[in-house]
Design a protein around this motif. Structure first.
Motif, PDB file in Angstrom:
ATOM      1  N   LYS A  35     104.259 -32.329 -11.454  1.00  8.98           N
ATOM      2  CA  LYS A  35     103.366 -32.422 -12.609  1.00  8.98           C
ATOM      3  C   LYS A  35     104.048 -33.147 -13.760  1.00  8.98           C
ATOM      4  CE  LYS A  35     100.683 -28.938 -13.566  1.00  8.98           C
ATOM      5  NZ  LYS A  35     100.225 -27.607 -14.040  1.00  8.98           N
ATOM      6  N   VAL A  36     105.333 -32.811 -14.020  1.00  6.45           N
ATOM      7  CA  VAL A  36     106.084 -33.447 -15.104  1.00  6.45           C
ATOM      8  C   VAL A  36     106.250 -34.935 -14.830  1.00  6.45           C
ATOM      9  CG1 VAL A  36     108.376 -33.591 -16.173  1.00  6.45           C
ATOM     10  CG2 VAL A  36     107.265 -31.376 -15.861  1.00  6.45           C
ATOM     11  N   ASN A  37     106.622 -35.286 -13.597  1.00  8.94           N
ATOM     12  CA  ASN A  37     106.790 -36.697 -13.253  1.00  8.94           C
ATOM     13  C   ASN A  37     105.479 -37.452 -13.372  1.00  8.94           C
ATOM     14  OD1 ASN A  37     109.511 -36.482 -12.777  1.00  8.94           O
ATOM     15  ND2 ASN A  37     109.281 -36.135 -10.583  1.00  8.94           N
ATOM     16  N   GLU A  38     104.393 -36.798 -13.008  1.00 10.38           N
ATOM     17  CA  GLU A  38     103.087 -37.451 -13.113  1.00 10.38           C
ATOM     18  C   GLU A  38     102.719 -37.685 -14.572  1.00 10.38           C
ATOM     19  OE1 GLU A  38      98.664 -35.905 -12.337  1.00 10.38           O
ATOM     20  OE2 GLU A  38      99.937 -35.894 -10.552  1.00 10.38           O
ATOM     21  N   LEU A  39     103.000 -36.681 -15.427  1.00  9.47           N
ATOM     22  CA  LEU A  39     102.673 -36.825 -16.837  1.00  9.47           C
ATOM     23  C   LEU A  39     103.580 -37.840 -17.527  1.00  9.47           C
ATOM     24  CD1 LEU A  39     101.998 -33.109 -17.811  1.00  9.47           C
ATOM     25  CD2 LEU A  39     100.328 -34.935 -17.533  1.00  9.47           C
ATOM     26  N   ALA A  40     104.862 -37.860 -17.200  1.00 13.74           N
ATOM     27  CA  ALA A  40     105.789 -38.812 -17.802  1.00 13.74           C
ATOM     28  C   ALA A  40     105.504 -40.206 -17.257  1.00 13.74           C
ATOM     29  CB  ALA A  40     107.224 -38.414 -17.525  1.00 13.74           C
ATOM     30  N   GLY A  41     105.418 -40.285 -15.946  1.00 14.22           N
ATOM     31  CA  GLY A  41     105.051 -41.523 -15.286  1.00 14.22           C
ATOM     32  C   GLY A  41     105.944 -42.701 -15.612  1.00 14.22           C
ATOM     33  N   VAL A  42     105.709 -43.772 -14.927  1.00 10.15           N
ATOM     34  CA  VAL A  42     106.378 -45.033 -15.200  1.00 10.15           C
ATOM     35  C   VAL A  42     105.362 -45.883 -15.940  1.00 10.15           C
ATOM     36  CG1 VAL A  42     107.430 -47.068 -14.197  1.00 10.15           C
ATOM     37  CG2 VAL A  42     107.779 -44.836 -13.143  1.00 10.15           C
ATOM     38  N   ARG A  43     105.679 -46.152 -17.177  1.00  9.20           N
ATOM     39  CA  ARG A  43     104.737 -46.908 -17.993  1.00  9.20           C
ATOM     40  C   ARG A  43     105.146 -48.373 -18.013  1.00  9.20           C
ATOM     41  NH1 ARG A  43     105.335 -42.273 -22.162  1.00  9.20           N
ATOM     42  NH2 ARG A  43     103.891 -40.796 -21.257  1.00  9.20           N
ATOM     43  N   GLU A  44     104.289 -49.184 -17.500  1.00  8.23           N
ATOM     44  CA  GLU A  44     104.559 -50.616 -17.525  1.00  8.23           C
ATOM     45  C   GLU A  44     103.906 -51.200 -18.760  1.00  8.23           C
ATOM     46  OE1 GLU A  44     103.640 -52.667 -13.930  1.00  8.23           O
ATOM     47  OE2 GLU A  44     104.185 -50.939 -12.709  1.00  8.23           O
ATOM     48  N   SER A  45     104.630 -52.085 -19.401  1.00 10.62           N
ATOM     49  CA  SER A  45     104.055 -52.718 -20.586  1.00 10.62           C
ATOM     50  C   SER A  45     103.799 -54.190 -20.290  1.00 10.62           C
ATOM     51  CB  SER A  45     105.004 -52.563 -21.771  1.00 10.62           C
ATOM     52  OG  SER A  45     106.177 -53.302 -21.539  1.00 10.62           O
TER      53      SER A  45
END
Length: 79
Positions: free
Chosen positions: A49-59
Motif C-alpha cells: 500500500k505504501v509503495n503504491e501510494l508513494a509510487g514512481v512519479r515520472e515528470s
C-alpha cells in the motif's frame, strides 16, 4: 509370500479424518507460528500500500527525484 501379520496391518489401515489431518498440520508448529504468519502478511500488505501510494512519479521535465539532486555541483557547473 506375505506373513499373517503384514496382511493384518494392511487391512487395519483407515483413512484419516479431518481431526487427524489438522493434528498433523499443527504438529511441527510453534506457539506463535500462526500469529507470526498473520503479522508477516499484514506487513506485506502495508508495504504494498505504501509503495503504491508513494509510487514512481515520472515528470515531463526529465528531472530526477529531489533526493538525488546535487545542488552544490550544479552551482559550480553553472559558474
Amino acid at each position: 509370500r506375505k506373513d499373517a501379520d503384514e496382511e493384518e496391518e494392511e487391512k487395519e489401515t483407515a483413512a484419516l479424518d479431518a481431526g487427524d489431518i489438522q493434528l498433523l498440520k499443527s504438529y511441527g508448529l510453534g506457539a506463535y507460528t500462526i500469529a507470526i504468519k498473520q503479522a508477516e502478511k499484514d506487513v506485506e500488505t502495508s508495504l504494498k500500500k505504501v509503495n503504491e501510494l508513494a509510487g514512481v512519479r515520472e515528470s515531463d521535465t526529465g528531472l530526477s527525484p529531489p533526493s538525488l539532486w546535487d545542488l552544490v555541483a550544479d552551482k559550480q557547473m553553472m559558474q
